[in-house]
Design a protein around this motif. Structure first.
Motif, mmCIF file in Angstrom:
data_model
loop_
_atom_site.group_PDB
_atom_site.id
_atom_site.type_symbol
_atom_site.label_atom_id
_atom_site.label_comp_id
_atom_site.label_asym_id
_atom_site.label_seq_id
_atom_site.Cartn_x
_atom_site.Cartn_y
_atom_site.Cartn_z
ATOM 1 N N PHE B 461 0.824 -1.201 0.000
ATOM 2 C CA PHE B 461 0.000 0.000 0.000
ATOM 3 C C PHE B 461 0.862 1.257 0.000
ATOM 4 N N PHE B 462 1.874 1.248 0.878
ATOM 5 C CA PHE B 462 2.666 2.454 1.036
ATOM 6 C C PHE B 462 3.638 2.674 -0.120
ATOM 7 N N SER B 463 3.862 1.626 -0.925
ATOM 8 C CA SER B 463 4.737 1.833 -2.073
ATOM 9 C C SER B 463 3.950 2.380 -3.272
ATOM 10 N N LEU B 488 -6.431 -1.929 -5.609
ATOM 11 C CA LEU B 488 -6.404 -3.389 -5.414
ATOM 12 C C LEU B 488 -5.721 -4.131 -6.575
ATOM 13 N N PRO B 489 -6.046 -3.789 -7.833
ATOM 14 C CA PRO B 489 -5.354 -4.501 -8.925
ATOM 15 C C PRO B 489 -3.834 -4.363 -8.869
ATOM 16 N N ILE B 490 -3.350 -3.247 -8.342
ATOM 17 C CA ILE B 490 -1.894 -3.052 -8.293
ATOM 18 C C ILE B 490 -1.279 -3.915 -7.198
ATOM 19 N N ILE B 491 -1.953 -3.957 -6.039
ATOM 20 C CA ILE B 491 -1.345 -4.707 -4.924
ATOM 21 C C ILE B 491 -1.749 -6.181 -4.928
ATOM 22 N N LEU B 492 -2.620 -6.543 -5.864
ATOM 23 C CA LEU B 492 -3.116 -7.916 -5.878
ATOM 24 C C LEU B 492 -2.017 -8.974 -6.004
ATOM 25 N N SER B 494 1.117 -9.039 -5.045
ATOM 26 C CA SER B 494 1.846 -9.261 -3.790
ATOM 27 C C SER B 494 0.906 -9.783 -2.710
ATOM 28 N N THR B 495 -0.344 -9.343 -2.736
ATOM 29 C CA THR B 495 -1.309 -9.825 -1.747
ATOM 30 C C THR B 495 -1.571 -11.317 -1.943
ATOM 31 N N LEU B 496 -1.685 -11.721 -3.197
ATOM 32 C CA LEU B 496 -1.918 -13.147 -3.474
ATOM 33 C C LEU B 496 -0.703 -13.979 -3.061
ATOM 34 N N ALA B 497 0.486 -13.395 -3.229
ATOM 35 C CA ALA B 497 1.701 -14.104 -2.824
ATOM 36 C C ALA B 497 1.688 -14.331 -1.307
ATOM 37 N N VAL B 498 1.286 -13.310 -0.568
ATOM 38 C CA VAL B 498 1.201 -13.436 0.888
ATOM 39 C C VAL B 498 0.145 -14.481 1.247
ATOM 40 N N LEU B 499 -0.967 -14.425 0.528
ATOM 41 C CA LEU B 499 -2.045 -15.392 0.778
ATOM 42 C C LEU B 499 -1.536 -16.818 0.562
ATOM 43 N N ALA B 500 -0.781 -17.009 -0.519
ATOM 44 C CA ALA B 500 -0.260 -18.343 -0.827
ATOM 45 C C ALA B 500 0.722 -18.806 0.242
ATOM 46 N N LEU B 501 1.579 -17.895 0.697
ATOM 47 C CA LEU B 501 2.552 -18.267 1.732
ATOM 48 C C LEU B 501 1.843 -18.632 3.034
ATOM 49 N N ASN B 502 0.810 -17.857 3.376
ATOM 50 C CA ASN B 502 0.047 -18.157 4.592
ATOM 51 C C ASN B 502 -0.637 -19.509 4.468
ATOM 52 N N PHE B 503 -1.254 -19.742 3.311
ATOM 53 C CA PHE B 503 -1.966 -21.005 3.062
ATOM 54 C C PHE B 503 -1.004 -22.171 3.267
ATOM 55 N N ASN B 504 0.155 -22.011 2.685
ATOM 56 C CA ASN B 504 1.185 -23.036 2.778
ATOM 57 C C ASN B 504 1.609 -23.293 4.225
ATOM 58 N N GLY B 505 1.804 -22.207 4.949
ATOM 59 C CA GLY B 505 2.267 -22.319 6.332
ATOM 60 C C GLY B 505 1.232 -22.966 7.231
ATOM 61 N N ILE B 506 -0.038 -22.661 6.981
ATOM 62 C CA ILE B 506 -1.102 -23.179 7.853
ATOM 63 C C ILE B 506 -1.368 -24.660 7.553
#
Lengths: 342, 569
Positions: B461-463, B488-492, B494-506
């Motif tokens: 967001f801040f970038s 949202l389309p711009i940060i999507l 990186s947001t999806l990448a975070v979502l994938a990493l979280n999914f993986n970790g959980i």
């Protein structure tokens, strides 16, 4: 067209714009010029509606728009970074505002293509990513996006400041031509005096939140009303008080005044038909630039002056040469010396 | 003027925004602040009276004190072994010219695709009493003790390899940023390879190594699955002890106190880490930086030794992964006897996982939990980031700090905090009990992943160019439209990448899961851990191998999309 009446803008203790009174005429290319932090962008943003003035009024065609929401002001803006939406292609960027305003698909298509043609964007460029465009094309997209909603005013916030010198000159020319083509009232913010002088019908020079002078480029350059304006615009010699004391300048410069003369007004050749002050000196340094040279002159009796002279076979000086120096009296700018000033 | 301002402000308030902000504030108070404060009450207050009973119980419990001692011993041992192995790996793959470095790196990367309980169970499968490697060692050295793989050394062995992932991620990055001209300058002045390494390269890496050391210490202190699976009775550490104590109502205060000790240690160490980071950040003063060129080891003996070490480590890293994959394709008999022959290869284990509901259930449970939690946490982080981006005042700052609370608390403390708080009806959650419901684990997953997600989403967001939002507003777009269509389309990505990493970790989490899971809906982590028990059936072990292989594939795919693809572009 646009009137700022007693506008003050404060951010906490910081007084960004002080008692601004200004009228901008319809169809005019008006430039807010000044160094960083002088209040020019703040003034512009208050006109667009991003900032609410602390007091005072902003009138557009005599209607008070001071507290009108941004979207109702009909002012198109081109940002410093162009702020093109990176996830959308050129077409979608231009169509954005039309879609927000719920124009039909056919209308959007027609308006986008019309404006694209006017700003010389080719049809095949409309479906390119904005990152695939050159700097000039990006500027045209930003302008098209701002103009497609047919605003009554176009404002540009330092749109050329991130570009290299060559591209800046090229885009400056394009911008001027587009403004002429559309005839729209344009307000331009810059800290670059050259941009301001070449583009504008009139310039407003800001300093520490105060509008110091409004005038045509010629007026602002040749008849700078304040010491700040004369220093900010162009290269200028501050005439040393010692030099005034020990030369005929003392008959020209009023006591208690500080005097300036623009570099190019200092002549090494006699000037016909105008009143001049003649000084004697020596060439202390010379920088050769091809078409012209910059000279540093050591004045007999103390002090230095700088000048620019066009190079020719007939006119050529070397370091150490004795020279006569002519200062046109009408070009000596004088301002009351501030308290504590030398 | 002021009245007009107020009315304009009130008119611009969006009720949906108010509801959203209210929900966030409620979540923060109910689940991030309240349980972590309530835990103190649980420890130090009984019937409204201040008491030190829990501390007295702890001091008089030999098991508890021993577990504390063991945890610190493990943590201190790990900072030595992990740094030695981690730095060696990074030097081999990034600094020295070692033949086949790209393949070696892939081998060293394996701990990134399987970690926690999957890794520990994998190592036990390979090195345990019935493990393939142990049998091989007994075959080669008949006097070799087949029961060697338990207790302190086994835990240290496994955790040493498991914890080098951070070295690989962060130290590799730091070494790549070294200005090669500094190395060339040292060589120009006659310094040897080792001297340059010792006096020029490693000092620049010192801040990263300090930070990694503290992270390793914290990991050792809060170790869960390794001591639980391999520690045996003789080597139990704090977290397994907390788990044991938290299961009984009479010793919950003891569990809470142990968790609090863990929390205090974490806080102290994180404070030290931040101080190190502030102190020791070496900024390159180079005008033109040169890319690091791999260094040839000039001594022939040194070069051979480095290659042997590099390939020896490669084998250690790769063997468990290879064996898990191979044995996942064999029948139960082969798995239980750790023997391989051509007739024992089968696809039955995979067929069973995907055709039998009971076999697939742990997967389904974990996938549902991981999907729900990662979506919720990303949504929460997006909303919070939007608030932090728009409003820069003390309330926004307080919200940010509150949301970062789980970052400074070990997950064990958070889990215990939730257990002791929500095992009775609480007004803040509508007078219901959460402990024992399926929601408890979901909430815990969300809480634990908030800090990482918030930091990443907030950074996105801040970038963003703030002019984009202004441009959209200038073109007439309302805030939510601007958010949806522009930001949202711009940060999507990186947001999806975070979502994938979280999914993986959980997906294969064990450390939090074991405290809060619903017995009817056992997630993968718990099932995998159970399969390492001595009494587990060979069929269960076979399914676990399949679970592990699929988890590795999913992790690899996620890591590729998050890091691999990005780094290529």
């Amino acid at each position: 067209m646009i009137t700022f009446q007693n506008v003050d803008i404060k951010f906490g203790e910081f007084h960004a714009v002080k008692n601004l009174n200004l009228h901008i005429r319809e169809g005019e290319f008006f430039t807010f010029l000044g160094p960083s932090g002088c209040g020019k962008t703040t003034t512009l943003r208050s006109l667009v509606g991003f900032i609410m003035p602390t007091s005072g009024q902003i009138l557009l065609k005599d209607a008070d728009i001071t507290r009108l929401p941004i979207e109702k002001r009909e002012i198109g803006m081109v940002f410093q970074s162009y702020a093109l939406f990176p996830t959308m292609n050129v077409y979608e960027n231009i169509a954005f505002g039309l879609r927000v305003k719920k124009f039909s698909k056919a209308e959007v298509d027609q308006k986008v293509k019309d404006i694209a043609r006017k700003v010389d964007l080719k049809d095949e460029q409309l479906f390119k990513k904005v990152s695939e465009l050159s700097g000039g094309q990006q500027q045209r997209v930003a302008i098209a996006r701002a103009l497609v909603l047919q605003p009554s005013i176009l404002v540009l916030d330092e749109p050329l400041s991130n570009l290299d010198a060559k591209l800046r000159v090229q885009l400056r020319n394009e911008l001027k031509q587009l403004q002429k083509k559309f005839g729209i009232t344009t307000i331009y913010v810059t800290h670059d005096q050259e941009e301001a002088l070449t583009l504008s019908d009139r310039i407003g020079v800001f300093n520490h939140g105060v509008l110091e002078q409004v005038g045509t480029p010629l007026e602002v350059y040749n008849q700078s009303q304040t010491e700040f304006v004369c220093n900010f615009i162009g290269d200028i010699n501050r005439i040393d008080p010692g030099m005034i004391e020990n030369s005929p300048l003392k008959d020209v410069v009023q006591p208690g005044n500080i005097a300036y003369i623009r570099n190019e007004k200092v002549s090494l050749l006699p000037l016909q038909g105008i009143d001049t002050v003649q000084l004697k000196g020596k060439i202390a340094d010379r920088e050769f630039y091809g078409l012209y040279s910059k000279y540093v002159l050591e004045i007999k009796g103390g002090g230095q002056l700088k000048t620019i002279e066009k190079e020719s076979r007939l006119f050529h000086h070397e370091v150490g040469d004795d020279v006569d120096i002519y200062l046109p009296v009408c070009d000596i700018l004088q301002y009351p010396m501030k308290e504590g000033g030398a | 003027m002021k009245t007009r301002n107020l009315s304009t402000r009130l008119a611009s308030i969006n009720p949906v925004s108010i509801l959203l902000y209210g929900l966030i504030v409620w979540f923060v108070i109910a689940f991030l602040i309240y349980p972590n404060l309530n835990i103190y009450g649980e420890i130090f207050f009984k019937d409204g009276q201040f008491t030190l009973e829990a501390a007295e119980k702890l001091l008089s419990s030999e098991r508890a004190m021993r577990s504390l001692y063991n945890s610190f011993i493990l943590a201190f041992s790990l900072i030595i072994t992990v740094n030695v192995v981690g730095i060696t790996l990074v030097l081999i793959s990034e600094y020295f010219e070692i033949k086949g470095a790209k393949i070696l790196r892939l081998g060293y990367f394996t701990t990134l695709i399987y970690s926690g309980v999957v890794l520990v169970s994998g190592y036990k499968f390979v090195y345990g009493e019935e493990g393939f490697m142990t049998k091989l060692l007994v075959y080669l050295f008949p006097s070799f003790d087949a029961t060697w793989f338990h207790g302190y050394w086994a835990v240290l062995f496994v955790m040493t390899f498991a914890c080098t992932s951070n070295h690989f991620l962060f130290l590799s990055n730091a070494i790549r940023k070294i200005d090669f001209q500094t190395v060339e300058a040292a060589r120009n002045m006659g310094a040897s390879t080792w001297y340059i390494l010792r006096r020029v390269v490693l000092p620049v890496l010192k801040p990263t190594i300090y930070a990694l050391t503290i992270l390793t210490f914290l990991t050792g202190l809060a170790a869960t699955s390794a001591p639980l699976i391999l520690g045996g009775k003789e080597f139990q550490t704090i977290t397994p002890m907390i788990l044991t104590f938290s299961r009984s109502m009479t010793s919950r205060d003891l569990a809470a106190l142990l968790a609090l000790i863990l929390g205090v240690a974490t806080l102290v160490l994180l404070t030290i880490m931040i101080r190190f980071e502030r102190k020791g950040n070496f900024m390159s003063v180079s005008k033109v930086k040169s890319e690091l060129v791999k260094q040839k080891i000039r001594s022939k003996f040194g070069n051979i030794a480095a290659h042997i070490l590099a390939y020896g480590l490669f084998v250690l890293y790769i063997v468990p992964v290879v064996l898990i994959i191979i044995f996942s394709f064999t029948d139960a008999a082969s798995i239980s006897t750790a023997t391989l022959n051509l007739n024992s290869f089968t696809l039955n284990n995979y067929i069973q996982v995907f055709s039998s509901m009971s076999a697939f259930k742990p997967y389904l449970v974990s996938i549902l939990y991981a999907a729900a939690a990662s979506v919720i946490v990303v949504a929460l982080a997006l909303a919070a980031s939007r608030i932090l981006h728009r409003y820069k005042n003390k309330w926004a700052l307080a919200l940010e700090y509150a949301m970062l609370i789980p970052w400074i608390l070990p997950s064990t403390l958070i889990a215990v905090g939730l257990i002791v708080t929500f095992n009775t009806p609480k007004l803040i959650i509508g007078n219901t009990v959460l402990v024992g419901t399926v929601w408890m684990l979901l909430i815990a997953y969300v809480i634990i992943h908030i800090p990482f997600t918030l930091r990443m989403v907030k950074a996105s967001f801040f970038s963003l160019d703030s002019n984009l939002e202004d441009a959209a507003r200038n073109l007439g777009a309302k805030p939510f439209y601007t958010f949806r269509k522009v930001l949202l389309p711009i940060i999507l990505p990186s947001t999806l990448a975070v979502l994938a990493l979280n999914f993986n970790g959980i997906l294969a989490d064990y450390d939090v899961t074991v405290f809060l899971y619903h017995p009817v809906y056992q997630p993968l982590g718990v099932v995998i851990k159970n399969s390492t028990d001595a009494q587990a059936l060979a069929d269960t072990k076979a399914l676990t191998l399949v679970y592990s292989v699929i988890l590795m594939i999913m992790s690899s795919v996620t890591l590729y999309f998050v890091y691999g693809r990005n780094s290529r572009s």
